[in-house]
Design a protein around this motif. Structure first.
Motif, PDB file in Angstrom:
ATOM      1  N   VAL A  99      26.411  19.343 -35.772  1.00 39.34           N
ATOM      2  CA  VAL A  99      26.008  19.803 -34.437  1.00 39.34           C
ATOM      3  C   VAL A  99      24.589  19.345 -34.119  1.00 39.34           C
ATOM      4  O   VAL A  99      23.816  18.987 -35.019  1.00 39.34           O
ATOM      5  CB  VAL A  99      26.070  21.347 -34.331  1.00 39.34           C
ATOM      6  N   GLU A 115      24.988  24.883 -29.233  1.00 33.43           N
ATOM      7  CA  GLU A 115      25.336  23.895 -30.257  1.00 33.43           C
ATOM      8  C   GLU A 115      26.255  22.855 -29.633  1.00 33.43           C
ATOM      9  O   GLU A 115      27.319  23.196 -29.105  1.00 33.43           O
ATOM     10  CB  GLU A 115      26.038  24.567 -31.442  1.00 33.43           C
ATOM     11  N   ASP A 117      28.853  20.045 -30.207  1.00 30.67           N
ATOM     12  CA  ASP A 117      29.809  19.749 -31.276  1.00 30.67           C
ATOM     13  C   ASP A 117      29.982  18.233 -31.401  1.00 30.67           C
ATOM     14  O   ASP A 117      30.660  17.597 -30.598  1.00 30.67           O
ATOM     15  CB  ASP A 117      31.150  20.414 -30.934  1.00 30.67           C
ATOM     16  N   GLY A 230      30.547  21.997 -26.536  1.00 40.56           N
ATOM     17  CA  GLY A 230      29.793  22.906 -27.387  1.00 40.56           C
ATOM     18  C   GLY A 230      29.891  24.339 -26.912  1.00 40.56           C
ATOM     19  O   GLY A 230      30.765  24.694 -26.107  1.00 40.56           O
TER      20      GLY A 230
END
Length: 294
Positions: A99, A115, A117, A230
């Motif tokens: 991440v 975060e 991804d 994310g």
């Protein structure tokens, strides 16, 4: 006379025996030499074959070219004056696991952290990191509070048409079970876009650039179109607060423009790191904390 002939025959026989013995010794020696040479040749062939198999005889060893992870499609800035040229991200050597942490500081509070991804959407992560490094998002407005329950940000022009001078294709668009048009998932099914989801949005769909959505409500469309990139990890209350702001007509007949300007003062993206493992029994396994599912 007989005795003399016998002696001559004996001498001739002894001479023949000596010659045969010498020939036998010479033949054995030749066989030994030939055997040694044969073994040496076999050994050389084995070594040479192994070396060839390992590429020792390649004349010009070349390093394999790195494969492209992402492709960036140029957009004509002349045809769209809302585009801003800040170059393009790299195409190779981009992280595809773990991440990146995106931090958004707004004038409505914060920070909001998310975060990104990299396994599900490596190109979106690379693009946002590149744009953040060029201060692309700084002092820009989140120009829309969508009817789906998301805050739309990332367009310096504030028109919904702006972005960088490149685009990239969709990644990680949910396909999951059918959802009803009423934005209510089927019984027992998690929402397609849980609250806290971070997703890309583009016009036209599939030509992603810089604009993204921060969902402050669960949303389950009949036909998902937004790539999930994310999830918000902290500051979701700030996004919910912004989502509750009164809205005005945006000039196109949609009452989605925040009555109070929502300004991103600074947006930063950190380096790639391993994705944290969810703790047992934590809400990380719940739909609201795992928008990349689906």
């Amino acid at each position: 006379m007989a005795s003399s002939r016998d002696r001559q025959r004996k001498l001739a026989r002894e001479k023949l025996d000596r010659q045969l013995a010498r020939r036998a010794v010479a033949a054995r020696r030749r066989r030994q030499i030939q055997a040694g040479v044969g073994a040496a040749v076999v050994l050389v062939l084995i070594v040479a074959g192994a070396a060839w198999g390992l590429g020792a005889f390649d004349r010009d060893p070349e390093q394999k070219a790195a494969e492209d992870v992402c492709l960036w499609t140029p957009q004509d800035a002349g045809a769209n004056t809302s585009l801003k040229d800040v170059g393009t991200p790299a195409t190779t050597g981009l992280p595809t696991t773990g991440v990146r942490t995106m931090t958004i500081d707004t004038d409505q509070g914060g920070p909001v952290t998310a975060e990104l991804d990299l396994a599900a959407a490596p190109c979106a992560g690379a693009s946002i990191a590149h744009l953040a490094g060029a201060s692309f998002y700084d002092n820009t407005k989140c120009h829309e509070i969508t009817a789906e329950g998301a805050l739309r940000c990332g367009d310096p022009s504030g028109t919904g048409l702006g972005g960088p001078t490149y685009s990239f294709y969709n990644e990680n668009v949910p396909t999951g079970p059918e959802a009803s048009p009423s934005a209510s998932p089927a019984p027992g099914q998690p929402p397609t876009y849980p609250k806290g989801t971070v997703a890309m949005i583009s016009n036209p769909p599939g030509a992603n650039g810089s604009q993204f959505l921060l969902f402050f409500k669960d949303f389950s469309p009949a036909q998902p179109a937004y790539p999930i990139i994310g999830r918000v990890t902290s500051g979701l209350d700030v996004v919910e607060k912004i989502g509750a702001l009164p809205t005005l007509d945006n000039g196109a007949g949609a009452k989605v423009k925040p009555k109070t300007d929502v300004v991103i003062r600074k947006l930063t993206v950190g380096e790639a790191q391993a994705a944290p493992a969810p703790a047992t029994g934590s809400p990380a396994a719940s739909p609201a904390a795992s928008p990349s599912a689906g």
